[in-house]
Design a protein around this motif. Structure first.
Motif, PDB file in Angstrom:
ATOM      1  N   ASP A 255       0.853  -1.183   0.000  1.00  0.00           N
ATOM      2  CA  ASP A 255       0.000   0.000   0.000  1.00  0.00           C
ATOM      3  C   ASP A 255       0.895   1.241   0.000  1.00  0.00           C
ATOM      4  O   ASP A 255       1.876   1.311   0.754  1.00  0.00           O
ATOM      5  N   VAL A 256       0.587   2.206  -0.870  1.00  0.00           N
ATOM      6  CA  VAL A 256       1.401   3.412  -0.961  1.00  0.00           C
ATOM      7  C   VAL A 256       0.519   4.644  -0.878  1.00  0.00           C
ATOM      8  O   VAL A 256      -0.670   4.609  -1.232  1.00  0.00           O
ATOM      9  N   PHE A 261       4.660   9.830  -2.800  1.00  0.00           N
ATOM     10  CA  PHE A 261       5.636   9.482  -3.828  1.00  0.00           C
ATOM     11  C   PHE A 261       5.824  10.607  -4.836  1.00  0.00           C
ATOM     12  O   PHE A 261       6.905  10.776  -5.404  1.00  0.00           O
ATOM     13  N   LEU A 262       4.793  11.365  -5.080  1.00  0.00           N
ATOM     14  CA  LEU A 262       4.881  12.422  -6.087  1.00  0.00           C
ATOM     15  C   LEU A 262       5.419  13.718  -5.504  1.00  0.00           C
ATOM     16  O   LEU A 262       5.872  14.599  -6.244  1.00  0.00           O
ATOM     17  N   ASN A 263       5.391  13.873  -4.200  1.00  0.00           N
ATOM     18  CA  ASN A 263       5.831  15.106  -3.563  1.00  0.00           C
ATOM     19  C   ASN A 263       7.338  15.289  -3.718  1.00  0.00           C
ATOM     20  O   ASN A 263       8.136  14.446  -3.358  1.00  0.00           O
ATOM     21  N   GLY A 350      10.415   4.846  -6.927  1.00  0.00           N
ATOM     22  CA  GLY A 350      11.242   5.325  -5.830  1.00  0.00           C
ATOM     23  C   GLY A 350      11.091   4.444  -4.608  1.00  0.00           C
ATOM     24  O   GLY A 350      10.182   3.603  -4.511  1.00  0.00           O
ATOM     25  N   ASP A 351      12.017   4.619  -3.640  1.00  0.00           N
ATOM     26  CA  ASP A 351      11.965   3.897  -2.367  1.00  0.00           C
ATOM     27  C   ASP A 351      11.940   2.386  -2.557  1.00  0.00           C
ATOM     28  O   ASP A 351      11.286   1.651  -1.804  1.00  0.00           O
ATOM     29  N   GLY A 352      12.621   1.891  -3.611  1.00  0.00           N
ATOM     30  CA  GLY A 352      12.720   0.442  -3.822  1.00  0.00           C
ATOM     31  C   GLY A 352      11.436  -0.204  -4.270  1.00  0.00           C
ATOM     32  O   GLY A 352      11.244  -1.404  -4.048  1.00  0.00           O
ATOM     33  N   LYS A 353      10.549   0.542  -4.935  1.00  0.00           N
ATOM     34  CA  LYS A 353       9.259  -0.001  -5.331  1.00  0.00           C
ATOM     35  C   LYS A 353       8.979   0.242  -6.807  1.00  0.00           C
ATOM     36  O   LYS A 353       9.487   1.192  -7.406  1.00  0.00           O
ATOM     37  N   ILE A 354       8.130  -0.632  -7.371  1.00  0.00           N
ATOM     38  CA  ILE A 354       7.661  -0.457  -8.741  1.00  0.00           C
ATOM     39  C   ILE A 354       6.139  -0.544  -8.758  1.00  0.00           C
ATOM     40  O   ILE A 354       5.528  -1.133  -7.857  1.00  0.00           O
ATOM     41  N   VAL A 355       5.543   0.030  -9.791  1.00  0.00           N
ATOM     42  CA  VAL A 355       4.123  -0.171 -10.057  1.00  0.00           C
ATOM     43  C   VAL A 355       4.042  -0.997 -11.334  1.00  0.00           C
ATOM     44  O   VAL A 355       4.782  -0.747 -12.292  1.00  0.00           O
ATOM     45  N   HIS A 356       3.166  -2.004 -11.346  1.00  0.00           N
ATOM     46  CA  HIS A 356       3.090  -2.867 -12.529  1.00  0.00           C
ATOM     47  C   HIS A 356       1.723  -3.487 -12.682  1.00  0.00           C
ATOM     48  O   HIS A 356       0.936  -3.581 -11.725  1.00  0.00           O
ATOM     49  N   ALA A 357       1.423  -3.880 -13.920  1.00  0.00           N
ATOM     50  CA  ALA A 357       0.249  -4.705 -14.203  1.00  0.00           C
ATOM     51  C   ALA A 357       0.755  -6.134 -14.216  1.00  0.00           C
ATOM     52  O   ALA A 357       1.499  -6.524 -15.122  1.00  0.00           O
ATOM     53  N   SER A 358       0.379  -6.911 -13.234  1.00  0.00           N
ATOM     54  CA  SER A 358       1.037  -8.186 -12.988  1.00  0.00           C
ATOM     55  C   SER A 358       0.514  -9.325 -13.839  1.00  0.00           C
ATOM     56  O   SER A 358       1.250  -9.908 -14.642  1.00  0.00           O
ATOM     57  N   ASP A 359      -0.765  -9.663 -13.698  1.00  0.00           N
ATOM     58  CA  ASP A 359      -1.262 -10.891 -14.306  1.00  0.00           C
ATOM     59  C   ASP A 359      -2.780 -10.908 -14.263  1.00  0.00           C
ATOM     60  O   ASP A 359      -3.402 -10.087 -13.572  1.00  0.00           O
TER      61      ASP A 359
END
Length: 380
Positions: A255-256, A261-263, A350-359
């Protein structure tokens, strides 16, 4: 005769310029074809060390045996089948684009062949034009019209006549030499036009046929995988709540706070990252690029489109097309590739995270950048 030669020489010079232009154009077509082919090859799979056998999910055998009944076996099978389906879908997109490029290049090659035929005819006409003066000069020399300068001077009645004879003899010999050279150039030009144009067309024909065959092969594999997709959909939709949650959580969703993240992010990264994060919770769909459903590379493609920037459409092409970035150099907005052959991508936020469309059955989510085997990254 000297003025006639000068006129012909100027025409030959202009023709040589046109020859150079044609050769560069035809060579450019050949280079474009080669680039297209090389680009497609890179897009399909990154090179691996010679001792390593790299699995290609777009061509590896499809397991059509009954789906496992145990939860772990079912999830493993669905994961592998989904990777195969996604990689094949990417390959189809790549090949369709390459096929269209090949058609365009073939059209250009055919135009070049037509132009070369016209220019070759013009070169052959120059051959006929130059052949006459060369023949006349040769016959004149045979009749003794030209002699060496010393003999011409000895036979003169006066010093002025000797000078005139010598000048005439030198000019006649120079004209003959130039005419012969022009004849040779015209013949060379005519042959070069036809040869290069036909080779270029043959290359384009070969590439078009090759991509056409690949399209046929991919269509057969796609049909095979379509059946598998139905099995995946049926299996996921029929999972128990516990199994479905395990499926959704398999990469460890996080959860983010999007605003956090955008700030303070740069205008570019916040724009593309913000676009991708705005699709959190959207459903996965093979071959989809938004605005309501996405596959992994489709989400990247759509997010960059919102910034007015076009990037390659498929996973491996996205990693191959940007500026390479190492794991420790990642910045928000970079595209991260996963698995051998780069069959999956996500966007670093950022912060060691990605956003993705998984499956299939898993909504767009944020996970750790290390949740899957890292295969490279690219910056646009």
């Amino acid at each position: 005769m000297t003025s006639r030669y000068i006129a012909r020489h100027r025409a030959a010079t202009m023709h040589s310029v046109r020859t150079g232009q044609f050769l560069r154009t035809a060579a450019g077509i050949g280079l474009s074809i080669g680039t297209a082919v090389a680009g497609t090859s890179v897009a399909q799979a990154d090179p691996a060390p010679a001792e390593e056998v790299v699995e290609d999910p777009a061509s590896s055998p499809v397991d059509t045996s009954p789906l496992p009944t145990d939860a772990d076996g079912l999830l493993d099978r669905l994961n592998e089948a989904s990777r195969q389906a996604e990689a094949t879908s990417d390959r189809v997109v790549d090949n369709n684009a390459a096929l269209e490029d090949a058609r365009v290049l073939l059209d250009r090659a055919n135009e070049a062949v037509t132009r070369s035929a016209e220019d070759a005819d013009a070169a052959l006409a120059r051959v006929d034009e130059v052949r006459g003066p060369v023949t006349e000069l040769s016959q004149a020399m045979y009749r003794g019209a030209t002699v060496d300068p010393v003999t011409a001077a000895i036979g003169a009645a006066s010093p002025q006549e000797a000078i005139d004879r010598r000048a005439y003899s030198s000019a006649l010999n120079a004209t003959r030499t130039a005419a012969v050279e022009e004849l040779e150039d015209a013949l060379t030009d005519a042959a070069a036009y036809r040869s290069l144009a036909l080779r270029t067309k043959a290359t384009a024909d070969f590439q078009l046929a090759d991509y056409g065959q690949q399209q046929i092969d991919l269509a057969a594999r796609t049909a095979e995988l379509d059946s598998l997709k139905e099995q995946i959909s049926t299996a996921v939709d029929g999972m128990s709540p516990e199994q479905k949650q395990r499926w959704v959580d398999r990469n460890g969703p996080i959860d983010v706070d999007v605003d956090q993240f955008l700030n303070g992010a740069s205008a570019v990264s916040s724009g593309v990252v913000g676009a991708a994060l705005s699709k959190l919770g959207s459903p996965y769909s093979w071959g989809a690029a938004g605005p309501d459903a996405f596959d992994c590379s489709g989400l990247m493609y759509w997010a960059y489109q919102q910034m007015g920037k076009s990037i390659p459409r498929t996973s491996s092409a996205q990693i191959a097309g940007g500026t390479p970035v190492t794991r420790d150099q990642l910045q928000p907005g970079d595209i991260v590739g996963y698995f051998s052959g780069v069959s999956h991508v996500g966007m670093y936020i950022g912060d060691g995270k990605i956003v993705h469309a998984s499956d299939y059955g898993i909504p767009v989510q944020v996970v750790s950048v290390d949740s899957m085997p890292f295969a490279g990254a690219a910056r646009y």
